[in-house]
Design an enzyme around this catalytic site. Structure first.
Site, PDB file in Angstrom:
ATOM      1  N   LYS A 203       0.840  -1.202   0.000  1.00  0.00           N
ATOM      2  CA  LYS A 203       0.000   0.000   0.000  1.00  0.00           C
ATOM      3  C   LYS A 203       0.878   1.256   0.000  1.00  0.00           C
ATOM      4  CE  LYS A 203      -3.619   2.212   2.681  1.00  0.00           C
ATOM      5  NZ  LYS A 203      -4.533   2.138   3.814  1.00  0.00           N
ATOM      6  N   GLU A 209      10.409  -4.543   4.977  1.00  0.00           N
ATOM      7  CA  GLU A 209      10.553  -5.946   4.590  1.00  0.00           C
ATOM      8  C   GLU A 209      10.265  -6.119   3.093  1.00  0.00           C
ATOM      9  OE1 GLU A 209       8.795  -4.748   7.142  1.00  0.00           O
ATOM     10  OE2 GLU A 209       8.525  -6.219   8.737  1.00  0.00           O
ATOM     11  N   GLY A 263      -5.029  -2.040   4.806  1.00  0.00           N
ATOM     12  CA  GLY A 263      -4.256  -3.197   4.358  1.00  0.00           C
ATOM     13  C   GLY A 263      -4.973  -4.508   4.600  1.00  0.00           C
ATOM     14  N   ARG A 264      -5.521  -4.691   5.792  1.00  0.00           N
ATOM     15  CA  ARG A 264      -6.146  -5.973   6.140  1.00  0.00           C
ATOM     16  C   ARG A 264      -7.524  -6.152   5.498  1.00  0.00           C
ATOM     17  NH1 ARG A 264      -5.120  -2.598  10.257  1.00  0.00           N
ATOM     18  NH2 ARG A 264      -6.797  -1.758  11.550  1.00  0.00           N
ATOM     19  N   GLU A 351      -5.348  -6.708  14.638  1.00  0.00           N
ATOM     20  CA  GLU A 351      -4.825  -5.391  14.257  1.00  0.00           C
ATOM     21  C   GLU A 351      -5.962  -4.358  14.319  1.00  0.00           C
ATOM     22  OE1 GLU A 351      -1.201  -5.105  11.482  1.00  0.00           O
ATOM     23  OE2 GLU A 351      -2.799  -4.324  10.240  1.00  0.00           O
ATOM     24  N   HIS A 382      -5.498 -33.585  16.917  1.00  0.00           N
ATOM     25  CA  HIS A 382      -4.362 -34.380  17.385  1.00  0.00           C
ATOM     26  C   HIS A 382      -3.272 -33.486  17.944  1.00  0.00           C
ATOM     27  CE1 HIS A 382      -6.238 -37.893  15.619  1.00  0.00           C
ATOM     28  NE2 HIS A 382      -6.642 -37.034  14.683  1.00  0.00           N
ATOM     29  N   LYS A 496       8.537  -0.782  14.194  1.00  0.00           N
ATOM     30  CA  LYS A 496       9.253  -0.378  12.971  1.00  0.00           C
ATOM     31  C   LYS A 496      10.323   0.658  13.326  1.00  0.00           C
ATOM     32  CE  LYS A 496       5.327  -0.871   9.807  1.00  0.00           C
ATOM     33  NZ  LYS A 496       4.373  -0.158   8.984  1.00  0.00           N
TER      34      LYS A 496
HETATM   35  O1  F6P Z   1       1.612  -4.360   9.801  1.00  0.00           O
HETATM   36  C1  F6P Z   1       1.213  -3.046   9.605  1.00  0.00           C
HETATM   37  C2  F6P Z   1       0.770  -2.812   8.228  1.00  0.00           C
HETATM   38  O2  F6P Z   1       0.600  -1.448   8.077  1.00  0.00           O
HETATM   39  C3  F6P Z   1      -0.480  -3.575   7.856  1.00  0.00           C
HETATM   40  O3  F6P Z   1      -1.629  -2.954   8.267  1.00  0.00           O
HETATM   41  C4  F6P Z   1      -0.331  -3.681   6.384  1.00  0.00           C
HETATM   42  O4  F6P Z   1      -1.196  -4.641   5.916  1.00  0.00           O
HETATM   43  C5  F6P Z   1       1.133  -4.052   6.285  1.00  0.00           C
HETATM   44  O5  F6P Z   1       1.738  -3.267   7.294  1.00  0.00           O
HETATM   45  C6  F6P Z   1       1.794  -3.850   4.963  1.00  0.00           C
HETATM   46  O6  F6P Z   1       1.866  -2.510   4.578  1.00  0.00           O
HETATM   47  P1  F6P Z   1       2.129  -2.101   3.085  1.00  0.00           P
HETATM   48  O7  F6P Z   1       1.042  -2.704   2.254  1.00  0.00           O
HETATM   49  O8  F6P Z   1       2.091  -0.603   3.065  1.00  0.00           O
HETATM   50  O9  F6P Z   1       3.470  -2.621   2.671  1.00  0.00           O
END
Ligand code: F6P
Length: 534
Positions: A203, A209, A263-264, A351, A382, A496
């Protein structure tokens, strides 16, 4: 200032009804209980009868929902108002699935045509990749897609890719989320760069990462095909479309979405691109239609709390968290294809509702969102089911199952579903044991352990969409009862920031970190980081 729900008379009434509900006795005294507590929503049958509640408790919870004005909260969300106040945003994932011809007003603007334009662009792109019209730098057709993203930019597509295994007809998809290089290595293992399309899904297009992984995979492409191949092999999905150019993505392969999609909640946006390529635009569209069906159900029943399936589901969560002291909720799909659904719901719920202040910034005196966990049945039987049956914790369970397998072997599917029904029955009604048997006290199943059954004819794209939207709106309604902003996630930011300072110290050894405990660990790490594995 608005009242806190836990100080209202409606809340006090529910509190006065807290008592031990004996499921065996409730079923014995009410022959209609199973039917009475079952809701139908689209293809879903939602049986809440094996929960520790009565008609009276459920009605009282409905009054809590009215007092909290959850209907007003829904209308504000559905009306495109700025309900995510701490980030100054509207929240409109529902707009991603409005049918052609229906308006979708977000912050005063009708965004429906923008939504359909992007959907059209994804459809076109997915078709081109699937047909081979769009090929890699060497002219070879794409056989594999690597989606690089994390959190909401990974969990939704990865979950749905597995869930819709039986509907796949395009290239294989692989998902890279963790900055651990092992993730990239495992995902790329055996892939041919010349036939691999890489989608960077982020987003913000700034997530550490994702960007580190994107750079690593770009190197993999460049090493094998040269720098000029990047434009042919990369696509991007983001709200930050400008940032994609400096990365080298061809602007024709950049798909946007909007800051009013959390995002979610973003699977229905261009974030679902890898899924659309795998299952095809028709199935992707059916998933969106399934989500929309639930959106409509909520709009139509929002003033009748007990007829509104996501709201009833939410009220159960409130009941268990705030009145019966349950701290967790287990999600157990009896479906291998749905095995990632618990992880997906973990982010969606935790979240969203892992908050301790309300919209006005006041501390909330009652527990909010539960800890969500789980895994597929029958595997769980199990592993952790022992605790569900005989442990000391109260763990409400959502069982999810289907009447038909999506492909083949009804007989083994019957065995799977027999286990689902058996578990729900055993948890609810337990089993007495002849006290003269050796170790009798160890063999007793007290029962009275709650579960909700969510059933559908089969795990189709539409049913998956319905399940996702059911939980999305349940999470929303729980947040509305607690007066929470379910759409920000400031708690994620701290980690972060701190990681940034530590990352520098790991490399340069200069002290960026002030706390002595972490500093000692960093010293240990630095003294070991160049040694080979012994
Ligand atoms: O983990 C925090 C967050 O902002 C989530 O809400 C989101 O889904 C994820 O990081 C990834 O963010 P981006 O899509 O901006 O890379």
């Amino acid at each position: 200032m608005t009242e806190r729900i836990e100080s209202t008379p409606e809340w006090a009434v529910v509190r006065s009804l807290v008592k031990s509900v004996d499921l065996s006795a409730e079923f014995a005294s009410d022959s209609q209980r199973a039917e009475h507590f079952t809701l139908r929503l689209g293809d879903l049958l939602i049986d809440t009868s094996k929960n520790l509640w009565t008609r009276e408790i459920r009605s009282a919870l409905g009054e809590v929902a009215r007092r909290a004005d959850v209907a007003g909260a829904w209308r504000r969300l559905r009306g495109g108002e700025i309900v995510n106040e701490s980030e100054g945003r509207s929240v409109a994932h529902w707009a991603l699935r409005v049918p052609v011809g229906s308006p979708a007003v977000v912050a005063g603007l009708d965004v429906a045509s923008d939504v359909h334009d992007v959907l059209h662009a994804i459809t076109q792109f997915a078709d081109d990749v699937r047909s081979g019209r769009l090929a890699g730098a060497t002219g070879q057709r794409f056989t594999d897609v690597v989606n690089i993203g994390i959190g909401g930019s990974d969990l939704g597509p990865a979950m749905a890719y597995d869930a819709l295994r039986a509907f796949r007809s395009g290239p294989r998809c692989h998902f890279v989320s963790n900055v651990d290089p092992a993730n990239t290595r495992a995902a790329l293992d055996g892939l041919d760069p010349a036939r691999t399309l890489v989608i960077v899904s982020s987003k913000t297009f700034t997530t550490t990462e994702t960007m580190a992984n994107a750079v690593a995979v770009r190197e993999w492409i460049v090493e094998s095909l040269g720098a000029s191949a990047v434009a042919a092999h990369f696509a991007a999905v983001t709200t930050n479309t400008r940032a994609t150019a400096s990365f080298g993505v061809d602007p024709a392969k950049v798909f946007g979405f909007w800051n009013w999609v959390g995002g979610r909640y973003s699977l229905g946006s261009a974030i679902g691109l890898s899924l659309a390529i795998a299952v095809g635009p028709v199935s992707f569209g059916e998933m969106l239609a399934g989500m929309h069906l639930v959106d409509e159900h909520v709009s139509q029943s929002v003033d009748q709390p007990l007829a509104n399936a996501p709201l009833v589901h939410a009220l159960l969560a409130v009941w268990y968290s705030n009145f019966l002291g349950a701290e967790t909720r287990a999600i157990v799909p009896y479906s291998h294809d749905l095995r990632r659904f618990p992880s997906y719901l973990q982010q969606l719920d935790m979240e969203s509702n892992g908050k301790s202040v309300d919209r006005a910034g006041r501390a909330i005196a009652v527990p909010t969102g539960p800890i969500v966990w789980g895994g597929p049945g029958t595997d769980g039987q199990h592993a952790y089911f022992q605790l569900l049956h005989q442990g000391t914790h109260l763990v409400p369970v959502d069982f999810i199952g289907f009447a038909r397998p999506t492909d083949g072997d009804q007989e083994r599917h019957d065995a799977l579903m027999a286990n689902l029904f058996a578990q729900s029955q055993a948890l609810a009604f337990g089993r007495a044991v002849d006290s003269s048997l050796p170790s009798a006290e160890h063999r007793v199943f007290a029962g009275n352990r709650p579960s909700t059954l969510i059933l559908a004819p089969a795990l189709t794209p539409s049913v998956l969409g319905q399940l996702i939207a059911l939980y999305e709106h349940s999470v929303f309604f729980q947040g509305a009862v607690w007066g929470i902003n379910s759409f920000d996630q400031w708690g994620v930011e701290l980690g972060k920031d701190v990681a940034h300072g530590i990352g520098q110290e790991l490399v340069d050894g200069r002290h960026h970190v002030s706390d002595p405990a972490t500093r000692r660990l960093i010293e240990w790490y630095r003294s070991h980081r160049h040694r080979s594995v012994e």
